[in-house]
Design a protein around this motif. Structure first.
Motif, mmCIF file in Angstrom:
data_model
loop_
_atom_site.group_PDB
_atom_site.id
_atom_site.type_symbol
_atom_site.label_atom_id
_atom_site.label_comp_id
_atom_site.label_asym_id
_atom_site.label_seq_id
_atom_site.Cartn_x
_atom_site.Cartn_y
_atom_site.Cartn_z
ATOM 1 N N MET A 1 -27.338 14.542 -20.046
ATOM 2 C CA MET A 1 -28.241 15.485 -20.547
ATOM 3 C C MET A 1 -27.918 16.859 -19.704
ATOM 4 N N THR A 2 -27.859 16.396 -18.282
ATOM 5 C CA THR A 2 -27.206 17.677 -17.559
ATOM 6 C C THR A 2 -26.159 17.271 -16.954
ATOM 7 N N ASN A 3 -25.319 18.133 -16.358
ATOM 8 C CA ASN A 3 -24.087 17.967 -15.401
ATOM 9 C C ASN A 3 -24.628 17.173 -14.209
ATOM 10 N N LYS A 4 -23.731 16.226 -13.975
ATOM 11 C CA LYS A 4 -24.374 15.403 -12.635
ATOM 12 C C LYS A 4 -23.915 16.358 -11.359
ATOM 13 N N GLN A 5 -25.079 16.652 -10.584
ATOM 14 C CA GLN A 5 -24.802 17.495 -9.479
ATOM 15 C C GLN A 5 -24.931 16.637 -8.045
ATOM 16 N N SER A 6 -25.803 15.659 -8.202
ATOM 17 C CA SER A 6 -25.973 14.944 -6.872
ATOM 18 C C SER A 6 -25.940 13.397 -7.163
ATOM 19 N N THR A 7 -25.838 12.774 -5.982
ATOM 20 C CA THR A 7 -25.779 11.272 -6.058
ATOM 21 C C THR A 7 -26.838 10.445 -5.298
ATOM 22 N N ILE A 8 -27.239 9.471 -5.792
ATOM 23 C CA ILE A 8 -28.022 8.383 -4.909
ATOM 24 C C ILE A 8 -27.052 7.100 -4.978
ATOM 25 N N VAL A 9 -27.124 6.760 -3.788
ATOM 26 C CA VAL A 9 -25.968 5.422 -3.638
ATOM 27 C C VAL A 9 -27.379 4.296 -3.535
ATOM 28 N N TYR A 10 -26.979 3.246 -4.557
ATOM 29 C CA TYR A 10 -27.766 1.980 -4.799
ATOM 30 C C TYR A 10 -27.081 1.050 -4.012
ATOM 31 N N THR A 11 -27.703 0.078 -3.213
ATOM 32 C CA THR A 11 -26.893 -0.891 -2.592
ATOM 33 C C THR A 11 -27.020 -2.109 -3.083
ATOM 34 N N LEU A 12 -25.701 -2.870 -3.450
ATOM 35 C CA LEU A 12 -25.751 -4.037 -4.038
ATOM 36 C C LEU A 12 -25.773 -5.314 -2.890
ATOM 37 N N THR A 13 -26.879 -6.014 -2.766
ATOM 38 C CA THR A 13 -26.980 -6.890 -1.477
ATOM 39 C C THR A 13 -26.532 -8.174 -1.779
ATOM 40 N N SER A 45 -22.945 -6.714 0.296
ATOM 41 C CA SER A 45 -23.386 -8.139 0.227
ATOM 42 C C SER A 45 -22.330 -8.887 1.442
ATOM 43 N N LEU A 46 -22.957 -10.160 1.847
ATOM 44 C CA LEU A 46 -22.395 -10.791 2.890
ATOM 45 C C LEU A 46 -20.715 -11.404 2.284
ATOM 46 N N ALA A 47 -20.847 -11.652 0.998
ATOM 47 C CA ALA A 47 -19.608 -12.065 0.356
ATOM 48 C C ALA A 47 -18.714 -10.894 0.312
ATOM 49 N N GLY A 48 -19.250 -9.703 -0.138
ATOM 50 C CA GLY A 48 -18.368 -8.520 -0.071
ATOM 51 C C GLY A 48 -17.730 -7.923 1.332
ATOM 52 N N ARG A 49 -18.674 -8.227 2.165
ATOM 53 C CA ARG A 49 -18.393 -7.934 3.802
ATOM 54 C C ARG A 49 -17.174 -8.845 4.215
ATOM 55 N N VAL A 50 -17.385 -10.341 3.785
ATOM 56 C CA VAL A 50 -16.309 -11.006 4.190
ATOM 57 C C VAL A 50 -14.945 -10.576 3.530
ATOM 58 N N LEU A 51 -15.129 -10.566 2.255
ATOM 59 C CA LEU A 51 -13.823 -10.027 1.539
ATOM 60 C C LEU A 51 -13.133 -8.858 2.042
ATOM 61 N N ALA A 52 -14.146 -7.674 2.482
ATOM 62 C CA ALA A 52 -13.526 -6.540 3.081
ATOM 63 C C ALA A 52 -13.109 -6.603 4.142
ATOM 64 N N ALA A 53 -13.182 -7.715 5.232
ATOM 65 C CA ALA A 53 -12.858 -7.924 6.315
ATOM 66 C C ALA A 53 -11.538 -8.608 6.506
ATOM 67 N N PHE A 54 -11.021 -9.412 5.556
ATOM 68 C CA PHE A 54 -9.618 -10.009 5.765
ATOM 69 C C PHE A 54 -8.718 -9.483 4.186
ATOM 70 N N PRO A 55 -8.579 -8.274 4.174
ATOM 71 C CA PRO A 55 -7.803 -7.644 3.050
ATOM 72 C C PRO A 55 -6.265 -8.317 2.931
ATOM 73 N N ASP A 56 -5.744 -8.658 4.194
ATOM 74 C CA ASP A 56 -4.391 -9.077 4.095
ATOM 75 C C ASP A 56 -4.319 -10.517 3.650
ATOM 76 N N ARG A 57 -5.408 -11.340 3.626
ATOM 77 C CA ARG A 57 -5.412 -12.584 3.092
ATOM 78 C C ARG A 57 -5.539 -12.652 1.541
ATOM 79 N N LEU A 58 -6.094 -11.498 1.045
ATOM 80 C CA LEU A 58 -6.333 -11.570 -0.301
ATOM 81 C C LEU A 58 -5.157 -10.745 -1.319
#
Lengths: 743, 743
Positions: A1-13, A45-58
């Protein structure tokens, strides 16, 4: 309806809040879109954090962005607006389960090494240690804390009070804590008059200082050091057990092994070793070989001995049962399954368990499944004393009445890892007798303790900027709410005396005219607050970080029956804002029910409330009137939802989390259509309001029809998003209606 | 040695203190004579007051002066200097025993009529009612009260601490009180803006006001009215009994039937009727015929039924025993003799029984002679709440330690029959339902209560001059002692709010610079005082009349093991002073021991301390330096007496009250001989000091030799003075030595 001006970050836990997000976020976006607000999703999320911690293994496809790191950066942005849902503070068993699940899905993340030996194993252990426990909040909470009961929730609790167990003056229940030898009695505190790097050193038998840690201090930063005497701790446990045996009062242990992830598991381990003294005396060596760590609870003993021959297992189990013979009765986490207070360190978390006990007339569950008076053992006396005050007050005056009681909100000193909650990397379990000391850059000994093997020494930091901001926030809250504010600073604590000087100074920077601002010791402060609360009067508690945590469970649980319905705002030091949505509570049970019966009883009320404040503050900061209007109408919608009983039911086949989201959307659209401040906005939402109202029955039926059978979700920590979206959005009518407006 | 210039009046009272006077007074006179001070004796004993009340029935020889009336007049004299020893606050049984004894000695005093019918009987009853209960103090206490632990006594208690029972956090003991329907919750209070005579009226069914009493009020006088709802009281007793039965906690009742001689016996009577409900339901009519009054306790039932046939007696006794079956265990006054809490109204006096319970780890004696946790039932909540605070504090922090604890002294609003303690002639037990009201001279209703049959309504007066003097005394004590003073004024009490206004006004009349003066509610005040006390700090409690009484037992009993060792000064409004010598305590037991074993274990420490202050103040007021010197040397003598262990022993054959007097004389003479401020005085006492020291062994032997056999004293209330003098002064050597100096 209007141009996007601002952002709210919603967390996936994780768990139920994450499930709810799949249903709620599309609805939220339908509304925020109209105010030019983009709601982005960030996976922490816990899983997300685990995955992000080991990029070289993925593989490339498997790699994910490090949501938490990105959010951490965002907290420094004055435009930050983050809605943070409850996430898992992972215990070791939870982390292991998550790793296992990811591996089963083909992610080659490494196992958590039990006893790391190689450099690689040690590196893995270090990486995982940053994921364990309370790992998210310290990154995101870059500000102090403002927690209060929203007006709608308080009004609802007064109208529909939750149950409160009666209190009897003859109750034997009480809080017990050390009278010496604990952190409280050894606390020393200094304020650094300049920026400098101090050294934490240990001097052992050889007299040579060993560097334990270098610690950069800012100018005017407060640094505390203290230790828990392990021998005194064990004597204390022994005394409490003996007293319980003598008086017939049940024994229970209340620690905070999740948040105080280094020191409290050790404290817990001592309790295990004392309670089951004969077992550890006899099988200590064997346990060591098996890798049993008492800090992980008796559950770990029972798990580890499974590798032993049956006859040895039985022998050990008999020895354990022998302990029950001569020890007092112990409070149970689950009397049906035989899970005691000493089973798992994270089962009994003081800030939740004590309010629960207080709501239960001071009783906890015994082995026979009956509620019984108990000695609530909380070794560290610093904050434990407040629970004894509450118990005394309830014995004397009877239980609080949710229909009439006032409210105690909180302004908490949380910013920049303040106080004990930032002490994990400065906590040491002594491996030999000696002296722990803090030495200034110039070489002066600033603080010093004689310690013995096994003692737990720690240092805590509190930054001047955090304190100054905290004082400002307290004054603002006192001003805006017209409520007396009490700084909880205890004359008997070295740390608090350092803080008190600063508070008295910084208070002078504000106009205090007409405000009621007090400084009191803990006992006096809680008594003052309870006396007012009993008489229906509100009070702001202005506290340090641990008390923030304790009190924002204690008072809400008495007032509202839960702490999940509190507004929890982090006005960040950099100018942004984080809006938390209440505690996780019994989230694991909710996931189980969804999996088995496709019914999610998670109540998203916390999300509704947080979103409203998020929108309101965004509106004010960015001059976005539509955001303010969205906020106002959302609050009204939430009130209607509560009043009309459209919160999730506990039973499958009835309205659940998804149905509750539908009603929120319907009421929200109705309010927006009905408002007259912004005709264009009203016109925009009028069709949605009409369609949702017209299709209420259809949609609710669609939402409820899927219930009663397994949801078919694969995975607890890391289920397939597409599958979750399907499960959480089962109403075609609702989906189409939303899509039409967005289109 | 010098011409007599001034007078100290020493009171002859009852029981042990009176016996001690026969030994101590001759010694005192030996010393005061040297300072030109006449010490006269004034008989205010129970027997003396009975005899003085009926001059027409006595022969000329038998007639005695009305000592109390004379002393009452003396209180208005600015030169008054009165040393007041503990006297009997006679209960009905005590008065009856005294009358009987006097009659047996040939005094034709009338019997106390049970149920007065004729005018003559009513007149007799009225005369005796003025002798009953606390009849002496209201006449003499023409000033406020200043009570504190003398330095020597406090130091002694720190050095030789009395026993203090340990407290356990699991203790079930507590104080219980009404949460409505009591005097506290119905209290109304006004301040009269002019001198006027108000009317206390009752309006019954006929709507016509009946005058209960005309009450002259001074300008600015505070008048309260309040009532105890009898039905609520009985429900309360029933609840406490049920709770005790349910929880297994022992039941005990704590009232003040002596001092609150009209209202508390009625309250006590309700407890008797509720506890033994079935007995009174079944035999109520019979009891009425027998003249049983439950307000006199179960003892009176047992006495009265003795006139019944044996079989009926047994039937009633069985019914009483049946009550014990379904009622909770009750605390015992004497478990050996089977005397319960409900036996005699004056056996358990709250201000002594509660501190005793607190010293006994919160326990009282059960029927089996064992100490047990108890519910301390104190129906009226006004002051009962402070005991729950003390119990909570002891549970939480453990028992107070006499070696380290601070002191709580008291400045009490006592003058002009202040507050409840002057309410006896304004207390009414309602005989029908209706309205009690207080009407101004102009006809306006000032206060009003709806009452029912059986309710206890009362009015209390507090005169402005008394309050103003009390504030002054508090400021003086704060100034002279350098100690914080706390006015105990509760925001929840109508009366205290009237007082608070006055206190705030009158405080402005004083220089408060450098003083620490607080006003707090009761709970806050006692908590504040206990927190300080626990840390070894002193506090002045500035309280109303009842709290004065309660606290000057409570704190001294914890600090010193007894309240008898307190300095108790009444700086009278007219300018004179009264010096009280501690509570009677277990005086009756002492008399019994003297009669049986000729050993008097009464400790005259209170007399020594009072005499020293009396002499000191006389010295200051009359410019008599020798009096001041006597006082100074007496205090030193007392210190030596304590340090050398020359207080009376409990066992016959060892040093008793008389021997202790001898040592006081010896030390006092020694101090006077040794001082250098007044050479003439030193010379005067040197021979006495020498003779006493030289004959120490002889005199002590003479004093102890008479012990071990009956003293041969005839009469408890009115023994022959000549005989008493012989018994109490058995050392010829001592008598001759004193006579020589006086000669």
């Amino acid at each position: 309806m209007t141009n996007k001006q601002s952002t709210i970050v919603y967390t996936l836990t994780d768990e139920a809040p994450a499930l709810a997000t799949y249903s709620l976020l599309p609805i939220i976006r339908t509304f925020t879109d109209a105010a030019g607000i983009d709601v982005t999703l960030s996976d922490i999320s816990l899983a997300g954090r685990v995955l992000a911690a080991f990029p070289d293994r993925l593989t490339d496809e498997q790699r994910v962005a490090d949501g938490l790191a990105e959010l951490g950066k965002l907290t420094q942005d004055p435009h930050a607006n983050i809605i943070k849902l409850p996430n898992i503070s992972a215990s070791v068993p939870q982390l292991r389960a998550c790793i296992k699940e990811l591996q089963s899905q083909g992610y080659q993340v490494p196992d958590l090494p039990d006893d790391p030996k190689t450099d690689e194993e040690k590196a893995i252990r270090d990486t995982y240690s940053k994921i364990l426990g309370s790992a998210v909040n310290p990154v995101l909470r870059q500000g102090n804390s403002d927690r209060r009961a929203p007006a709608a929730v308080k009004a609802f609790a007064r109208k529909y009070p939750h149950s409160m167990g009666e209190w009897c003056k003859a109750s034997r229940s009480h809080a017990d804590y050390m009278n010496g030898g604990d952190f409280f009695s050894s606390e020393q505190s200094i304020t650094s008059d300049k920026a400098q790097t101090v050294r934490i050193e240990f001097i052992g038998k050889d007299g040579k200082p060993q560097l334990k840690k270098e610690l950069p201090l800012q100018k005017d930063e407060v640094l505390d050091s203290m230790f828990m005497d392990a021998a005194a701790l064990e004597r204390f446990f022994e005394r409490t057990l003996r007293e319980c045996k003598d008086t017939g009062v049940m024994w229970s242990l209340h620690v905070k092994a999740t948040m105080m992830k280094v020191s409290h598991p050790i404290v817990f381990g001592h309790a295990v070793k004392v309670f089951y003294k004969e077992v550890f005396d006899k099988y200590g060596k064997l346990f060591e070989e098996l890798g049993v760590n008492p800090n992980n609870g008796m559950n770990s003993v029972l798990e580890k001995i499974k590798t032993l021959p049956q006859s040895t297992q039985e022998e050990i189990e008999e020895a354990i049962h022998d302990c029950y013979e001569h020890r007092p009765e112990m409070a149970m986490v689950d009397s049906v399954k035989g899970i005691t207070n000493l089973h798992v360190p994270s089962d009994v978390i003081v800030d939740a368990s004590m309010p629960a006990m207080i709501r239960n007339s001071g009783k906890m569950w015994g082995r026979d499944g009956k509620l019984k008076d108990t000695k609530a053992v909380m070794p560290e006396s610093t904050y434990a004393r407040i629970y004894q005050e509450v118990i005394n007050f309830c014995k004397t005056n009877g239980a609080f009445d949710p229909r009439t009681m006032g409210s105690v909100s909180n302004v908490g000193l949380m910013a920049m890892k303040a106080e004990e909650y930032g002490s994990h990397d400065k906590t040491f379990e002594m491996t030999e007798d000696g002296t722990m000391r803090v030495v200034s850059e110039a070489g002066d000994v600033l603080m010093q303790h004689e310690v013995h093997k096994g003692d737990i020494w720690r240092a805590c930091q509190t930054k001047d900027a955090a304190i100054r901001d905290w004082v400002k926030l307290a004054v603002n809250r006192a001003r805006n709410s017209g409520t007396p504010a009490v700084f909880w600073l205890d004359e008997e604590r070295a740390h608090d005396n350092e803080l008190r000087k600063k508070v008295e100074t910084y208070l002078q920077e504000h106009d205090l005219n007409g405000l009621s601002i007090h400084i009191m010791g803990y006992n006096e402060a809680i008594r003052f607050s309870m006396e007012r609360m009993k008489r229906g009067k509100d009070t702001i508690s202005v506290t340090g970080n641990v008390l923030r945590d304790y009190l924002t469970d204690l008072f809400p649980i008495m007032e509202l029956g839960t702490s999940a319905k509190m507004l929890s705002i982090v006005p960040m030091l950099a100018g942004g804002g984080m809006y938390e949505t209440g505690a996780g509570g019994s989230a694991p049970k909710h996931v189980q029910q969804l999996m088995e019966e496709n019914h999610l009883r998670w109540d998203s009320l916390g999300e509704f409330l947080a979103l409203a404040v998020s929108l309101e503050e965004l509106g004010i900061k960015e001059g976005n009137d539509r955001a303010k209007l969205l906020a106002k109408c959302l609050d009204k919608a939430t009130e209607q939802l509560l009043d009309n009983g459209k919160s999730p039911s506990r039973r499958a086949g009835e309205l659940d989390n998804r149905g509750s989201h539908f009603y929120l959307a319907m009421y929200w659209a109705k309010e927006l259509a009905a408002q007259t401040d912004d005709a264009e906005l009203a016109d925009h939402f009028a069709p949605l309001a009409k369609t949702l109202a017209d299709n209420e029955e259809t949609i609710v039926n669609e939402l409820n029809a899927v219930q009663g059978k397994s949801a078919g979700v694969q995975g607890y920590y890391h289920a397939d998003p597409a599958q979750l979206e399907k499960v959480m959005r089962p109403s075609a009518t609702l989906n189409q209606t939303l899509a039409k407006l967005n289109g």
